[in-house]
Design a protein around this motif. Structure first.
Motif, mmCIF file in Angstrom:
data_model
loop_
_atom_site.group_PDB
_atom_site.id
_atom_site.type_symbol
_atom_site.label_atom_id
_atom_site.label_comp_id
_atom_site.label_asym_id
_atom_site.label_seq_id
_atom_site.Cartn_x
_atom_site.Cartn_y
_atom_site.Cartn_z
ATOM 1 N N GLU A 6 0.838 -1.205 0.000
ATOM 2 C CA GLU A 6 0.000 0.000 0.000
ATOM 3 C C GLU A 6 0.866 1.246 0.000
ATOM 4 O OE1 GLU A 6 -4.142 1.349 2.051
ATOM 5 O OE2 GLU A 6 -2.603 0.563 3.410
ATOM 6 N N GLY A 22 1.985 2.368 -3.270
ATOM 7 C CA GLY A 22 0.941 2.846 -4.170
ATOM 8 C C GLY A 22 0.405 1.790 -5.106
ATOM 9 N N THR A 53 -4.647 -1.172 -2.137
ATOM 10 C CA THR A 53 -5.325 -0.492 -1.037
ATOM 11 C C THR A 53 -5.840 -1.538 -0.066
ATOM 12 O OG1 THR A 53 -7.452 -0.459 -2.190
ATOM 13 C CG2 THR A 53 -6.020 1.450 -2.489
ATOM 14 N N ASP A 102 -4.683 -0.590 -6.319
ATOM 15 C CA ASP A 102 -4.900 0.857 -6.213
ATOM 16 C C ASP A 102 -5.259 1.399 -7.592
ATOM 17 O OD1 ASP A 102 -4.803 3.593 -5.878
ATOM 18 O OD2 ASP A 102 -3.045 3.548 -4.575
ATOM 19 N N GLY A 141 -2.992 4.109 -8.989
ATOM 20 C CA GLY A 141 -1.571 3.811 -8.974
ATOM 21 C C GLY A 141 -0.922 3.881 -10.343
#
Length: 404
Positions: free
Chosen positions: A56, A59, A62, A84, A87
């Motif tokens: 996380e 990036g 999540t 993500d 990202g």
């Protein structure tokens, strides 16, 4: 010091070595929660939590701040994991007979943005790839995303390690076009520093389908598909493409399925390439083919619009029988546990699934074959696959690939 690792250091090293496997599990949807991640990695809850937290922080994924139970689940609620959606991305490009398409592909096989190119492919690969990368540069500029690398899909066998397109027959490119060198130069010129890859379009489609589509969970996945012209194939073994000693494996288009058939570009006769592609279908149906750049669309629309018309029905049966003979030969040689079909072959499967499955089963050396035959499910799967190979270094080692 007695040389023994402390428990904290051991957990840290174990967690870092698990970053790649953990990211791939989330990327392919096989670890939707931290509890599943813990089980799949075979680590403690604390280590799995640390791994998820580090991914996380990079990036890439999540982690829901509040744990929740999935539908129908029992036991302790677990934090949900997902890629993500804001990202990094990979730049993916595909060249085919009617132009080129460029996309930004995120983790999870998501196409974040896409742009189609011109309707005619020039005979100069440098011009075409330059246009494609320029379109990709515009997408990257508009998105503001970090780019981890780039991948290119071409309708040709790609020789390794040179990265040359050996037989781009339907693009009017010269044999041996140095597509990887040209693509890499163009990608570097727009400031993308990550790894750059080039591959055959059906190979990359198979990889995408294995991770995100109809091939999920298959140990030995065979993919066979048409483009606008010709037939391609690919094999994914234990999650990795099988490309042979020099990148040229699974040229299934040159399997002979009709000894009295049409002459093939390879010098043979009656190969799948000329007996089971869109041009063969239109010809067998007694229809005058239109522009070569949309033969796949012409054949697919005809099959869907007039399946009961006698000429179309005859063409459908003829191509299914040829395709079935080719697939049966591949089953006897490769023993896959699943077959997926793309392009016009997906339409033929939908038109008469029983006939196609029987054509494969009846020719199996092992009696009536039970290999599932399914349709590809991803839109733009070659583009997604081009993104997959660009993402692979990150999946292998996120910290090293992202410079963390």
């Amino acid at each position: 010091m007695n040389g023994k690792a402390t428990p904290t250091r051991t957990r840290l090293e174990r967690g870092r070595s698990a970053l790649g496997p953990a990211l791939e599990l989330v990327h392919t949807g096989r670890a939707p929660t931290r509890a599943v991640l813990t089980s799949e990695l075979g680590v403690t809850r604390a280590t799995a939590g640390a791994v998820a937290a580090e991914l996380e922080a990079l990036g890439l994924i999540t982690v829901d701040s509040r744990p929740g139970a999935g539908a129908g689940s029992q036991g302790r609620p677990s934090h949900r994991l997902s890629v993500d959606e804001t990202g990094p991305v990979a730049l993916a490009a595909q060249v085919h007979a009617d132009g080129h398409r460029v996309a930004l592909v995120g983790l999870g096989g998501r196409i974040v943005a896409t742009a189609a190119g011109r309707g005619v492919v020039e005979a100069d690969p440098e011009q075409v790839l330059g246009e494609a990368v320029a379109a990709g540069e515009a997408l990257l500029r508009e998105s503001g995303r970090r780019c981890v690398g780039a991948g290119l899909a071409v309708p040709s066998a790609v020789a390794e390690p040179e990265g040359t397109a050996l037989s781009p027959l339907h693009l009017a490119w010269p044999p041996g076009a140095p597509v990887r060198r040209v693509f890499t130069e163009r990608v570097r010129a727009i400031g993308v520093e990550g790894p750059v890859f080039t591959g055959n379009d059906v190979n990359l489609a198979a990889l995408a389908e294995h991770r995100h589509g109809a091939g999920r969970g298959a140990g030995n996945l065979l993919c066979v598909a048409t483009g606008h012209r010709g037939v391609g194939g690919a094999l994914v073994l234990n999650g990795r493409l099988h490309t042979g000693s020099s990148g040229l494996a699974l040229e299934v288009g040159h399997l002979m399925v009709n000894p009295e058939g049409r002459p093939c570009y390879c010098g043979g006769r009656g190969c799948l390439d000329v007996e089971a592609d869109p041009l063969a279908f239109l010809t067998a149906a007694g229809r005058e083919p239109g522009p070569e750049t949309n033969l796949l669309q012409q054949a697919s629309e005809l099959l869907r619009a007039e399946p009961g018309e006698p000429g179309v029905r005859t063409a459908t049966e003829r191509l299914i029988d040829c395709l079935g003979a080719g697939l049966a030969g591949l089953v006897n040689i490769l023993n896959p546990d699943r077959i997926i079909l793309g392009g016009l072959h997906r339409e033929l499967l939908a038109a008469d699934p029983d006939r196609l499955r029987a054509a494969v089963a009846d020719r199996s050396l092992w009696g009536r074959s039970s290999v599932p035959v399914l349709a590809c499910t991803l839109d733009h799967n070659s583009l997604v696959g081009a993104g997959e190979v660009a993402w692979q270094p990150v999946l292998d080692d996120p910290l090293a690939a992202l410079g963390a």
